[in-house]
Scaffold this active site. Structure first.
Site, PDB file in Angstrom:
ATOM      1  N   HIS A 160      21.690 -72.261 -45.733  1.00  0.00           N
ATOM      2  CA  HIS A 160      20.679 -72.398 -44.688  1.00  0.00           C
ATOM      3  C   HIS A 160      19.302 -72.428 -45.345  1.00  0.00           C
ATOM      4  O   HIS A 160      19.003 -71.610 -46.217  1.00  0.00           O
ATOM      5  CB  HIS A 160      20.767 -71.246 -43.694  1.00  0.00           C
ATOM      6  CG  HIS A 160      21.942 -71.354 -42.774  1.00  0.00           C
ATOM      7  ND1 HIS A 160      22.900 -72.327 -42.902  1.00  0.00           N
ATOM      8  CD2 HIS A 160      22.298 -70.622 -41.701  1.00  0.00           C
ATOM      9  CE1 HIS A 160      23.800 -72.179 -41.951  1.00  0.00           C
ATOM     10  NE2 HIS A 160      23.460 -71.139 -41.205  1.00  0.00           N
ATOM     11  N   LYS A 555      17.708 -66.485 -29.723  1.00  0.00           N
ATOM     12  CA  LYS A 555      16.897 -67.568 -29.152  1.00  0.00           C
ATOM     13  C   LYS A 555      17.260 -67.843 -27.693  1.00  0.00           C
ATOM     14  O   LYS A 555      16.458 -68.345 -26.915  1.00  0.00           O
ATOM     15  CB  LYS A 555      17.091 -68.835 -29.994  1.00  0.00           C
ATOM     16  CG  LYS A 555      16.172 -70.000 -29.616  1.00  0.00           C
ATOM     17  CD  LYS A 555      16.154 -71.056 -30.692  1.00  0.00           C
ATOM     18  CE  LYS A 555      17.466 -71.796 -30.802  1.00  0.00           C
ATOM     19  NZ  LYS A 555      17.674 -72.762 -29.711  1.00  0.00           N
TER      20      LYS A 555
END
Length: 889
Positions: A160, A555
């Protein structure tokens, strides 16, 4: 408005240094490295650069210690006054400084660890040996030993894109770190110290002249090789050394003359080259190459280790007679490699154990070079040979040789096999459904379908070549039904057809959103009835792995509601597993930043629900976290020790009772916090026009231009909806804006809704989950900055949203300080507080340069081309702020 006098500036710097309370040795390192950087800047050939850097440095320090608007405005004016070329140079200088400060801080951590080595721990539970002793006191030594021997820590390295430094920069810092070590060992003022300082100056000059940002994105193969550097430099030798330290501590001595109690408890996984969720550049071909690269590294390491151990086994057959089994092994190895055996026998007369280890090393070489006549078929055959040597040595009375360096080699084989890290595949459930619909309909296969099927063939190939442990875990992103998991087995059957058996697969659901977390027990109950799953459960002793996503859940509903939902999901899944006699491993998809489940892993482990750990802990290690935790051998061993100790302690009856009791006692508080924090989060993110406003007031769009990793920053092209924005840039952008919203937003409202300050303080003392949440938010807010945050928020024409953010920040900070106590954030964590204070004024300088560039870019007319020089300045500042805060996404 007057500029500060020299006396005022000196007072500000003095106050800052006094507040930091930096240990003298670390202060000396920072001053030396800073002075060498200053010399490099003076010699850079850019007239006045050093003076301009100093002007901005002094101004931001003064503004940090003086809350008046005048002090802050002066720093802003200086940052805005530079030419674009000078601003570029100043940004690079501050970034360079942060790399040096980070190096000094890491060096001090290593120094402290070495000084403490062998000394009594302040908290014995922070080591495996201490945790074992505590556990034995609760459940008895035999039961504690069983748990120790079943312990499993499974870090999974991912690609990532959260490492903002170029590999060239990281390599330069490592060279410089070695020189700082040399300087510490050299007599002060002597020629060796002078030589080392000259080399340090050369290295800092190289660091200054090295472009801090990559010119282009790395390929997945580049990412694989970057992770391999951590294995080569640290993990290959640090992990067995960790086992040894634990074994010595549990034995109560360092005799090294008895079989080890500790069994290898570290397993390394990798998504690098296997994670294809949203990354079109990770193909089946890349996965095969990633496995081959990893195997090359570990076999080379084993080959060298076997040669080293073999050369040292100069034990004469008279003093150390070989066993019959060892003699039989010699005959087998000699007949397979006659010329080499004759040469080795000539160089090792009457040294049978040495001869065999050197022939074993040759067989490892043959395995690496794929010489079928000599190669080991799998790691188990190598281990069998090594254990014959070990038993022969022990039976002959050479116990120290049997359980010394040879034991390290055995531990390395047991830990890493021939594959080093198990390559895990991840793909989105929607991709599977789409391809299956196409395959079921018949007709020509699309490029996507062929690639998806080729992945299963690649897994089968990797298993065949490197062993069944080399691959086989298959993670399904956004698992929303049992069909999403069963689809993987259907695709595997399509892939192999009648050509042969399908690869052995452990299909792992990844529950990411709030709704998916709540549905997890129902989905699991359905899937374990599926024939392929039921068969695999039987084959593995009813072992099952379930992955939890921290990023998208945060999120989705905000950090507070997500944390509470994750706890509830773990409790429910663990209870379901207990009822169904399933050995559960929860796989935590944590990031480095607090908005993605970051923070100290050991405190998070101790806050887990009963039976959700049970001696097994698996998590993702991402980006800058990989190098921070595993880049240095001493720090890596300390990290593994602390995490493994927490894994043992988590299963202690006292810890499980504490978590269970606290969760019940404060369930009403959790309910209020979950509901109110989520509502507050929705007030912000579901407000009309939020997404484009977010893209305006943060460098979210520009972050996508950074060549951090091979994976795209967004799932789609639009910023009209947050659904298509990945969690990493969501967190990264708020971090760069010095708001860190993803780590705390909604907590202040949640605590205000509870309102009972005395009870909240009691919860902080008694409820590990709540304490961890509050401590993490304190760290997140400590790295934020009100004045700079307002500057970013002013870039958007939404005073209502800006006020919502700032009001929630103030409310959250107020409640955190009241709950924890003290006179400010992190008052109870002085070392962390010192690290933040050491960096903050310098981060401010880069933030002001970034704001300047961002304003210029936001003023670009619609449809116009952005100024490339302003873009470069912004990207340089992003890299620098990431280094200063030691957080990206």
């Amino acid at each position: 408005m007057h500029d500060p006098t020299p006396t005022e500036v000196l007072d500000a710097v003095g106050r800052l240094e006094a507040e930091q309370e930096i240990p003298e040795q670390m202060r000396a390192d920072v001053r030396l490295l800073g002075s060498l950087l200053g010399q490099v800047l003076r010699e850079s050939g850019s007239a006045g650069l050093f003076d301009d850097v100093e002007r901005l440095r002094v101004a931001t320090i003064h503004a940090y210690t003086d809350p008046s608007p005048e002090a802050f405005d002066r720093a802003v004016r200086i940052a805005d006054s530079f030419s674009i070329q000078r601003a570029d140079e100043v940004a690079r200088a501050f970034t360079c400084y942060f790399h040096l400060v980070n190096l000094a801080e890491e060096h001090h951590r290593v120094r402290v660890l070495r000084e403490r080595d062998g000394q009594p721990e302040r908290d014995p539970r922070g080591t495996i040996a201490g945790a074992f002793a505590e556990l034995a006191g609760e459940i008895g030594e035999d039961a504690a030993r069983e748990r120790l021997q079943a312990l499993r820590f499974h870090p999974v390295f991912t690609a990532h894109p959260t490492e903002a430094r170029r590999r060239a920069v990281s390599t330069s810092i490592r060279r410089l770190s070695a020189l700082v070590d040399e300087l510490g060992a050299a007599p002060e003022g002597g020629s060796a110290a002078q030589r080392t300082q000259r080399l340090m100056l050369e290295e800092i000059d190289t660091l200054w002249r090295t472009a801090p940002i990559r010119p282009e994105k790395p390929s997945p193969t580049d990412e694989v090789r970057a992770v391999m550097a951590v294995f080569d430099d640290t993990l290959f030798t640090a992990v067995p050394e960790m086992y040894r330290r634990v074994d010595d501590a549990i034995h109560g001595g360092v005799d090294g003359d008895r079989p080890p109690v500790v069994r290898p408890f570290v397993r390394v996984g990798s998504w690098v080259g296997g994670d294809r969720d949203g990354n079109p550049f990770v193909t089946a071909k890349v996965s095969r190459k990633a496995a081959a690269i990893a195997s090359e590294h570990v076999l080379l390491g084993l080959e060298r280790a076997a040669q080293r151990v073999g050369r040292g086994l100069t034990l004469d057959a008279t003093s150390t007679p070989p066993s019959d089994e060892l003699l039989a092994l010699w005959e087998r190895l000699r007949s397979a490699d006659e010329d080499a055996a004759a040469e080795i026998a000539k160089r090792s007369p009457n040294e049978p154990h040495r001869r065999i280890l050197l022939l074993i090393a040759r067989r490892i070489t043959a395995t690496r070079t794929r010489d079928a006549d000599l190669a080991y078929r799998d790691p188990e055959h190598l281990l069998a040979d090594l254990r014959i040597v070990q038993t022969s040595l022990a039976d002959a009375g050479a116990a120290r040789q049997a359980y010394g360096s040879l034991q390290h080699l055995i531990w390395q084989v047991e830990t890493y096999g021939f594959h080093l890290a198990e390559l895990e595949v991840r793909q989105h459930s929607a991709v599977h459904a789409k391809v299956l619909a196409e395959l079921d309909a018949g007709g020509p296969r699309s490029e996507l379908a062929e690639e998806v099927l080729e992945v299963f063939r690649a897994i089968a190939f990797i298993q065949e070549r490197f062993g069944p442990r080399a691959a086989g875990r298959y993670i399904v992103s956004f698992t929303q039904s049992a069909d999403d998991l069963a689809n993987v087995h259907r695709l595997a059957r399509y892939a192999v057809g009648d050509a042969g058996p399908a690869p052995v697969l452990d299909v792992i659901p990844l529950f990411e959103t709030f709704a998916d977390l709540q549905a997890a027990p129902r989905i699991l109950a359905e899937i374990v009835e599926h024939p392929e799953f039921a068969s695999r459960l039987d084959a593995t002793g009813r072992r099952l792995e379930v992955m939890l996503g921290y990023s998208d859940s945060s999120k989705d509903v905000g950090p507070v509601a997500a944390n509470l939902a994750l706890y509830e999901a773990q409790a429910a899944i663990a209870a379901w597993a207990q009822e169904n006699r399933i050995e559960l491993t929860l796989f935590h998809g944590r990031g480095g930043a607090l908005g993605r489940g970051g923070g100290p892993a050991n405190s998070a482990i101790l806050a887990q629900p009963p039976h959700s750990v049970d001696g097994r802990f698996k998590l993702t290690e991402q980006g800058e976290v990989i190098f921070a935790r595993y880049g240095d051998p001493d720090i890596a061993m300390r990290h593994i020790d602390q995490v493994a100790a927490a894994i043992l302690t988590a299963g202690a009856p006292s810890n499980e009772d504490r978590n269970r009791t606290a969760a019940e006692r404060y369930a009403d508080i959790a309910q209020v916090m979950e509901t109110t924090s989520r509502a507050r989060f929705f007030d912000l993110v579901k407000a009309p026009g939020f997404a484009p406003w977010f893209a305006t007031v943060t460098p979210m769009e520009e972050i996508g231009l950074l060549a951090l990793g091979s994976r795209p920053a967004r799932r789609g092209l639009s910023v009209e909806s947050l659904e298509d924005l990945r969690a990493i840039p969501w967190v990264f952008a708020w971090t760069q804006a010095r708001i860190n919203l993803a780590g705390w937003f909604g907590l202040g409202t949640a605590l205000e809704s509870v309102g009972d300050e005395e009870r909240l303080r009691a919860a902080y003392a008694e409820w590990p989950l709540f304490r961890t949440m509050i401590d993490n938010v304190a760290m997140s807010l400590a790295k934020a900055d009100d004045r700079i945050a307002r500057q970013y928020l002013a870039l958007g024409d939404r005073d209502d949203l800006a006020a919502l953010v700032m009001d929630e920040m103030a409310l959250t900070r107020s409640w955190v300080v009241r709950i924890v106590g003290g006179d400010g954030l992190l008052a109870n964590k002085p070392v962390l507080q010192r690290a933040v204070k050491l960096r903050s004024p310098y981060v401010d300088a880069l933030s002001l340069l970034q704001l300047r560039a961002l304003r210029a870019l936001r003023e670009t007319p619609a449809g116009g081309n952005a100024d490339p020089e302003q873009q470069r300045l912004l990207l340089l500042s992003v890299s620098g702020v990431a280094a200063g805060l030691q957080n990206t996404g």
